[in-house]
Design a protein around this motif. Structure first.
Motif, mmCIF file in Angstrom:
data_model
loop_
_atom_site.group_PDB
_atom_site.id
_atom_site.type_symbol
_atom_site.label_atom_id
_atom_site.label_comp_id
_atom_site.label_asym_id
_atom_site.label_seq_id
_atom_site.Cartn_x
_atom_site.Cartn_y
_atom_site.Cartn_z
ATOM 1 N N LYS A 1 0.849 -1.185 0.000
ATOM 2 C CA LYS A 1 0.000 0.000 0.000
ATOM 3 C C LYS A 1 0.886 1.235 0.000
ATOM 4 O O LYS A 1 1.861 1.323 0.737
ATOM 5 N N ASN A 2 0.512 2.204 -0.817
ATOM 6 C CA ASN A 2 1.219 3.475 -0.854
ATOM 7 C C ASN A 2 0.360 4.476 -0.086
ATOM 8 O O ASN A 2 -0.695 4.895 -0.555
ATOM 9 N N GLU A 3 0.805 4.844 1.109
ATOM 10 C CA GLU A 3 0.000 5.680 2.004
ATOM 11 C C GLU A 3 -0.276 7.068 1.414
ATOM 12 O O GLU A 3 -1.342 7.635 1.609
ATOM 13 N N SER A 4 0.667 7.624 0.694
ATOM 14 C CA SER A 4 0.445 8.967 0.140
ATOM 15 C C SER A 4 -0.664 8.932 -0.927
ATOM 16 O O SER A 4 -1.516 9.820 -0.982
ATOM 17 N N LEU A 5 -0.660 7.888 -1.749
ATOM 18 C CA LEU A 5 -1.718 7.771 -2.756
ATOM 19 C C LEU A 5 -3.072 7.479 -2.105
ATOM 20 O O LEU A 5 -4.110 7.987 -2.559
ATOM 21 N N GLY B 1 -4.045 8.512 0.828
ATOM 22 C CA GLY B 1 -4.501 9.776 1.410
ATOM 23 C C GLY B 1 -5.105 10.694 0.357
ATOM 24 O O GLY B 1 -6.134 11.340 0.587
ATOM 25 N N LEU B 2 -4.475 10.752 -0.809
ATOM 26 C CA LEU B 2 -5.036 11.566 -1.891
ATOM 27 C C LEU B 2 -6.379 11.013 -2.369
ATOM 28 O O LEU B 2 -7.312 11.764 -2.666
ATOM 29 N N SER C 1 -9.204 11.950 -0.066
ATOM 30 C CA SER C 1 -9.596 13.354 -0.095
ATOM 31 C C SER C 1 -10.515 13.674 -1.275
ATOM 32 O O SER C 1 -11.157 14.714 -1.297
#
Length: 176
Positions: free
Chosen positions: A55-59, A61-62, A65
């Motif tokens: 899992k890519n946490e930054s993606l 989170g986007l 949103s």
């Protein structure tokens, strides 16, 4: 006789023509595509698979949103029309049939006619146009007046034309 002459010209100097064709230089074929060897099964492929499965946490989170709220204006019009069509009226006239498998229609939507009702309305209008006016038909069958006028004008019942029999007075073309 003609086949012999044709065969003679066809086989004339056949051997020399065959040697000439065989000795002619053949065209060079295009080079073949080089095939690379597939990578070994254990090298690098497990690292790529691990990167895809993590899992890519930054993606994420986007993605959290983003909020999309959409409505289809055509769907609202269709649902309103469906609610209008749900108002139904009982049949004024029907044809009894003993055909198995056909459901007996008991009511139709307002603004519509069954075939039996359409034929009955047309027949009534043709027989008594002063009493069965387009306004009265539209009111009785819950139809739009404009549609009823077009219906009476363009929908024609079967008309039987009986040709008169020949009589003595009828002029005929005489065959000569």
């Amino acid at each position: 006789m003609g086949a012999r002459v044709t065969r003679m010209f066809r086989n004339f100097n056949l051997e020399n023509r065959a040697h000439k064709e065989i000795s002619r230089q053949k065209p060079v074929p295009a080079p073949r595509h080089t095939v690379r060897d597939p990578p070994p099964a254990g090298a690098g492929s497990s690292g790529d698979a691990d990167a895809l499965n993590q899992k890519n946490e930054s993606l994420l989170g986007l993605l959290r949103s983003v909020y999309v709220d959409s409505t289809d204006p055509a769907a609202a019009e269709v649902s309103n029309k469906v609610m209008e069509d749900e108002t139904r009226r009982p049949l004024k006239f029907h044809v009894p049939s003993n055909t198995p498998g056909l459901a007996e229609v008991t009511d139709v939507p307002k603004g519509k006619l069954s075939i039996a009702e359409a034929l009955k309305a047309l027949n009534s209008h043709q027989r008594e146009p002063l009493t069965w006016t387009p306004e009265k038909i539209a009111q009785d069958y819950s139809l739009d007046l404009k549609d009823t006028k077009a219906f009476l004008e363009y929908f024609i019942l079967f008309r039987v034309y009986v040709q008169p029999t020949k009589t003595e007075n009828t002029k005929q073309i005489k065959a000569s």
